[in-house]
Design a protein around this motif. Structure first.
Motif, PDB file in Angstrom:
ATOM      1  N   ARG A 162       0.805  -1.237   0.000  1.00 46.59           N
ATOM      2  CA  ARG A 162       0.000   0.000   0.000  1.00 46.59           C
ATOM      3  C   ARG A 162       0.837   1.288   0.000  1.00 46.59           C
ATOM      4  O   ARG A 162       0.396   2.314  -0.517  1.00 46.59           O
ATOM      5  CB  ARG A 162      -0.937   0.028   1.210  1.00 46.59           C
ATOM      6  CG  ARG A 162      -0.196   0.121   2.542  1.00 46.59           C
ATOM      7  CD  ARG A 162      -1.121   0.110   3.740  1.00 46.59           C
ATOM      8  NE  ARG A 162      -0.341   0.197   4.974  1.00 46.59           N
ATOM      9  CZ  ARG A 162      -0.851   0.309   6.172  1.00 46.59           C
ATOM     10  NH1 ARG A 162      -2.163   0.328   6.324  1.00 46.59           N
ATOM     11  NH2 ARG A 162      -0.065   0.394   7.229  1.00 46.59           N
ATOM     12  N   LEU A 202      13.700   3.695  -4.532  1.00 46.01           N
ATOM     13  CA  LEU A 202      12.545   3.578  -5.423  1.00 46.01           C
ATOM     14  C   LEU A 202      12.943   2.694  -6.588  1.00 46.01           C
ATOM     15  O   LEU A 202      13.725   3.100  -7.443  1.00 46.01           O
ATOM     16  CB  LEU A 202      12.154   4.989  -5.907  1.00 46.01           C
ATOM     17  CG  LEU A 202      10.895   5.175  -6.728  1.00 46.01           C
ATOM     18  CD1 LEU A 202       9.677   4.539  -6.098  1.00 46.01           C
ATOM     19  CD2 LEU A 202      10.634   6.660  -6.931  1.00 46.01           C
ATOM     20  N   GLY A 228       9.242   5.689   1.153  1.00 48.89           N
ATOM     21  CA  GLY A 228       8.504   6.941   0.978  1.00 48.89           C
ATOM     22  C   GLY A 228       9.165   8.132   1.653  1.00 48.89           C
ATOM     23  O   GLY A 228       9.308   9.196   1.055  1.00 48.89           O
ATOM     24  N   VAL A 231      12.385   9.165  -0.209  1.00 51.09           N
ATOM     25  CA  VAL A 231      12.102   9.854  -1.472  1.00 51.09           C
ATOM     26  C   VAL A 231      11.519  11.244  -1.191  1.00 51.09           C
ATOM     27  O   VAL A 231      11.837  12.220  -1.877  1.00 51.09           O
ATOM     28  CB  VAL A 231      11.129   9.026  -2.359  1.00 51.09           C
ATOM     29  CG1 VAL A 231      10.805   9.761  -3.650  1.00 51.09           C
ATOM     30  CG2 VAL A 231      11.731   7.670  -2.681  1.00 51.09           C
ATOM     31  N   HIS A 263       6.495  17.670 -12.307  1.00 51.43           N
ATOM     32  CA  HIS A 263       6.139  16.273 -12.072  1.00 51.43           C
ATOM     33  C   HIS A 263       5.239  16.211 -10.838  1.00 51.43           C
ATOM     34  O   HIS A 263       5.555  16.782  -9.790  1.00 51.43           O
ATOM     35  CB  HIS A 263       7.406  15.448 -11.847  1.00 51.43           C
ATOM     36  CG  HIS A 263       7.120  14.066 -11.386  1.00 51.43           C
ATOM     37  ND1 HIS A 263       6.237  13.243 -12.040  1.00 51.43           N
ATOM     38  CD2 HIS A 263       7.575  13.354 -10.329  1.00 51.43           C
ATOM     39  CE1 HIS A 263       6.172  12.090 -11.407  1.00 51.43           C
ATOM     40  NE2 HIS A 263       6.962  12.129 -10.363  1.00 51.43           N
ATOM     41  N   ALA A 265       4.150  14.352  -7.993  1.00 51.67           N
ATOM     42  CA  ALA A 265       4.475  13.202  -7.139  1.00 51.67           C
ATOM     43  C   ALA A 265       3.702  13.246  -5.836  1.00 51.67           C
ATOM     44  O   ALA A 265       3.356  12.208  -5.276  1.00 51.67           O
ATOM     45  CB  ALA A 265       5.964  13.165  -6.847  1.00 51.67           C
ATOM     46  N   ASN A 266       3.465  14.428  -5.348  1.00 53.40           N
ATOM     47  CA  ASN A 266       2.784  14.596  -4.069  1.00 53.40           C
ATOM     48  C   ASN A 266       2.368  16.067  -3.952  1.00 53.40           C
ATOM     49  O   ASN A 266       3.196  16.959  -4.169  1.00 53.40           O
ATOM     50  CB  ASN A 266       3.758  14.211  -2.934  1.00 53.40           C
ATOM     51  CG  ASN A 266       3.106  14.277  -1.575  1.00 53.40           C
ATOM     52  OD1 ASN A 266       2.404  15.242  -1.250  1.00 53.40           O
ATOM     53  ND2 ASN A 266       3.333  13.259  -0.774  1.00 53.40           N
ATOM     54  N   ASN A 293       0.312  10.005  -9.461  1.00 50.94           N
ATOM     55  CA  ASN A 293       1.670  10.171  -9.992  1.00 50.94           C
ATOM     56  C   ASN A 293       1.789   9.313 -11.252  1.00 50.94           C
ATOM     57  O   ASN A 293       1.746   8.088 -11.170  1.00 50.94           O
ATOM     58  CB  ASN A 293       2.664   9.717  -8.910  1.00 50.94           C
ATOM     59  CG  ASN A 293       4.113   9.788  -9.359  1.00 50.94           C
ATOM     60  OD1 ASN A 293       4.397   9.841 -10.549  1.00 50.94           O
ATOM     61  ND2 ASN A 293       5.016   9.752  -8.404  1.00 50.94           N
TER      62      ASN A 293
HETATM   63  O1  UT7 Z   1       7.853  10.221  -8.442  1.00 48.01           O
HETATM   64  C1  UT7 Z   1       8.511  10.182  -7.201  1.00 48.01           C
HETATM   65  C2  UT7 Z   1       7.825   9.160  -6.385  1.00 48.01           C
HETATM   66  N1  UT7 Z   1       7.538   9.224  -5.059  1.00 48.01           N
HETATM   67  C3  UT7 Z   1       7.351  10.273  -4.199  1.00 48.01           C
HETATM   68  O2  UT7 Z   1       7.522  11.412  -4.474  1.00 48.01           O
HETATM   69  C4  UT7 Z   1       6.874   9.870  -2.835  1.00 48.01           C
HETATM   70  C5  UT7 Z   1       7.421  10.697  -1.725  1.00 48.01           C
HETATM   71  N2  UT7 Z   1       6.910  10.234  -0.470  1.00 48.01           N
HETATM   72  C6  UT7 Z   1       5.647  10.467  -0.046  1.00 48.01           C
HETATM   73  O3  UT7 Z   1       4.888  11.102  -0.740  1.00 48.01           O
HETATM   74  C7  UT7 Z   1       5.230   9.977   1.316  1.00 48.01           C
HETATM   75  O4  UT7 Z   1       6.355   9.391   1.954  1.00 48.01           O
HETATM   76  C8  UT7 Z   1       4.077   8.939   1.277  1.00 48.01           C
HETATM   77  C9  UT7 Z   1       2.787   9.643   0.892  1.00 48.01           C
HETATM   78  C10 UT7 Z   1       4.353   7.833   0.269  1.00 48.01           C
HETATM   79  C11 UT7 Z   1       3.873   8.322   2.647  1.00 48.01           C
HETATM   80  O5  UT7 Z   1       3.660   9.319   3.616  1.00 48.01           O
HETATM   81  P1  UT7 Z   1       4.500   9.312   4.981  1.00 48.01           P
HETATM   82  O6  UT7 Z   1       3.974  10.402   5.791  1.00 48.01           O
HETATM   83  O7  UT7 Z   1       5.949   9.366   4.629  1.00 48.01           O
HETATM   84  O8  UT7 Z   1       4.111   7.929   5.597  1.00 48.01           O
HETATM   85  P2  UT7 Z   1       5.056   6.764   6.136  1.00 48.01           P
HETATM   86  O9  UT7 Z   1       5.589   5.968   4.991  1.00 48.01           O
HETATM   87  O10 UT7 Z   1       6.019   7.318   7.135  1.00 48.01           O
HETATM   88  O11 UT7 Z   1       4.009   5.880   6.915  1.00 48.01           O
HETATM   89  C12 UT7 Z   1       3.308   6.377   8.083  1.00 48.01           C
HETATM   90  C13 UT7 Z   1       2.350   5.298   8.573  1.00 48.01           C
HETATM   91  C14 UT7 Z   1       3.020   3.946   8.753  1.00 48.01           C
HETATM   92  O12 UT7 Z   1       2.397   3.321   9.856  1.00 48.01           O
HETATM   93  P3  UT7 Z   1       3.109   3.330  11.296  1.00 48.01           P
HETATM   94  O13 UT7 Z   1       4.423   2.650  11.108  1.00 48.01           O
HETATM   95  O14 UT7 Z   1       3.243   4.778  11.672  1.00 48.01           O
HETATM   96  O15 UT7 Z   1       2.134   2.576  12.148  1.00 48.01           O
HETATM   97  C15 UT7 Z   1       2.648   3.192   7.486  1.00 48.01           C
HETATM   98  O16 UT7 Z   1       2.624   1.802   7.679  1.00 48.01           O
HETATM   99  O17 UT7 Z   1       1.314   5.096   7.587  1.00 48.01           O
HETATM  100  C16 UT7 Z   1       1.258   3.712   7.212  1.00 48.01           C
HETATM  101  N3  UT7 Z   1       0.879   3.634   5.801  1.00 48.01           N
HETATM  102  C17 UT7 Z   1      -0.390   3.701   5.405  1.00 48.01           C
HETATM  103  N4  UT7 Z   1      -1.547   3.832   6.068  1.00 48.01           N
HETATM  104  C18 UT7 Z   1      -2.676   3.865   5.353  1.00 48.01           C
HETATM  105  C19 UT7 Z   1       1.693   3.528   4.715  1.00 48.01           C
HETATM  106  N5  UT7 Z   1       0.951   3.504   3.604  1.00 48.01           N
HETATM  107  C20 UT7 Z   1      -0.341   3.616   3.982  1.00 48.01           C
HETATM  108  C21 UT7 Z   1      -1.563   3.644   3.292  1.00 48.01           C
HETATM  109  N6  UT7 Z   1      -2.701   3.789   4.014  1.00 48.01           N
HETATM  110  N7  UT7 Z   1      -1.630   3.578   1.955  1.00 48.01           N
END
Ligand code: UT7
Length: 336
Positions: A162, A202, A228, A231, A263, A265-266, A293
């Protein structure tokens, strides 16, 4: 990094884009994995994304061909008027042939040169600078640049996958570049960067070979893997940095650029950049809420939407900016 004086002008004479019909909303994702609309919208700004036709054996080529056909129509050109097709993609239908070759065949472009370039989300931005040089240097009169990805083929729509799956959507965009006697239009400055030390932030492990020494889990195979937070940190530093670098090369201040075609991405990353450079919303279009994205399709899709809305005008300055897997990041600043 490059800035140059141009012997010949290069004009963006047409644009087109293609989005698949099939929609995947946050409500749909809630049924597939442990997630919520609120979580996705708060962290990314995304409400829905598009999925390629799963009955199409060549979804990347088909979407790319649709976008290029629209761009040719916009330019008032026939497929046989093109000299070369360059296609930026990281999700070809198969390792070979190149997506650009299938696009050329679908459109009836004859035996013109066609090749793919992979710089992930930065692919379109890198490729449009290269295409400019091929025309300015006198090798070609017209080059089509296509950006297309169907990365949802590599998304794991379960709770395990996810973290990355909620971000991505499928799309294509295309621009036609053509030589002009007017020396004014063309590339003003560009920057291309990469850092392969960040490869594992990534990536798509294929055939398990890349994951055995990392975290052997069958579920990762052929599915997009993303750290995430890593990145995100990379993006919030490199995105404004490369804008500053390109503006400095051109000797321009932020308000002197009419459109920052970024781009998607977010939404948070885009908003942070907009605030940092003091730009009005009209100068940095955000469409991620509707499409997610879309990797190499992202920038040309934004440009095409602006053009269809009548926002793109001759004489304007447009900067294309992207960052993504590789890691890669870059910008391409144009005088229209
Ligand atoms: O083209 C370039 C590609 N990518 C990007 O630019 C992505 C850049 N990164 C991001 O946009 C962000 O890191 C994300 C939106 C992907 C994630 O946001 P985050 O605030 O960095 O979340 P995180 O990965 O630190 O996860 C926070 C919590 C975790 O749970 P715990 O460990 O705090 O209990 C994750 O397991 O959110 C959980 N989580 C989710 N919950 C619900 C991760 N994915 C999801 C989900 N739905 N889809």
């Amino acid at each position: 990094m490059t800035t140059r004086s141009r012997p010949a002008g290069v004009q963006i004479v047409g644009s087109g884009s293609a989005l698949p019909e099939r929609r995947l909303t946050n409500a749909d994702l809630e049924k597939l994995m442990d997630t919520s609309d609120e979580w996705i919208v708060q962290r990314t700004g995304i409400h829905e994304r598009r999925l390629h036709d799963k009955n199409d054996p060549y979804p990347t080529s088909s979407l790319g061909a649709k976008a290029l056909r629209a761009a040719l129509d916009d330019a008032g050109m026939a497929p046989t008027d093109l000299g070369l097709i360059l296609c930026a993609t990281m999700t070809p239908d198969s390792p070979t042939p190149a997506v650009s070759c299938r696009i050329a065949a679908q459109l009836g472009c004859g035996t013109i040169g066609a090749m793919d370039i992979n710089a992930a989300c930065s692919g379109f931005v890198f490729t449009i600078s290269l295409a400019h040089e091929l025309i300015a240097g006198g090798l070609y009169d017209s080059v089509a640049v296509v950006g297309v990805d169907t990365v949802t083929r590599h998304c794991d729509y379960s709770t395990f996958g996810r973290g990355a799956a909620i971000l991505f959507g499928d799309a294509a965009g295309a621009l036609i570049l053509r030589k002009t006697d007017d020396p004014a239009p063309g590339l003003i400055a560009q920057a291309m960067h990469s850092d392969g030390d960040g490869a594992r932030a990534l990536y798509i492990p294929s055939g398990m070979s890349q994951i055995v020494d990392a975290q052997p889990d069958e579920r990762m195979n052929d599915k997009i893997q993303m750290n995430g937070q890593k990145v995100f940190k990379f993006a919030v530093s490199k995105f404004p940095e490369v804008i500053e670098e390109t503006l400095a090369l051109a000797g321009l201040a932020p308000p002197e650029v009419d459109h920052y075609v970024c781009h998607q991405a977010n939404a948070r990353i885009l908003e942070a950049a907009r605030e940092r450079f003091g730009l009005p919303e009209s100068k940095l279009r955000v469409n991620i809420h509707r499409v997610g994205n879309t990797v190499a399709g992202s920038c040309p899709l934004v440009f095409d939407e602006l053009k269809k809305d009548g926002q793109i005008k001759p004489g304007q300055k447009v900067m294309f900016i992207a960052f993504g897997a590789g890691l890669t990041w870059g910008a391409s600043l144009w005088q229209l």
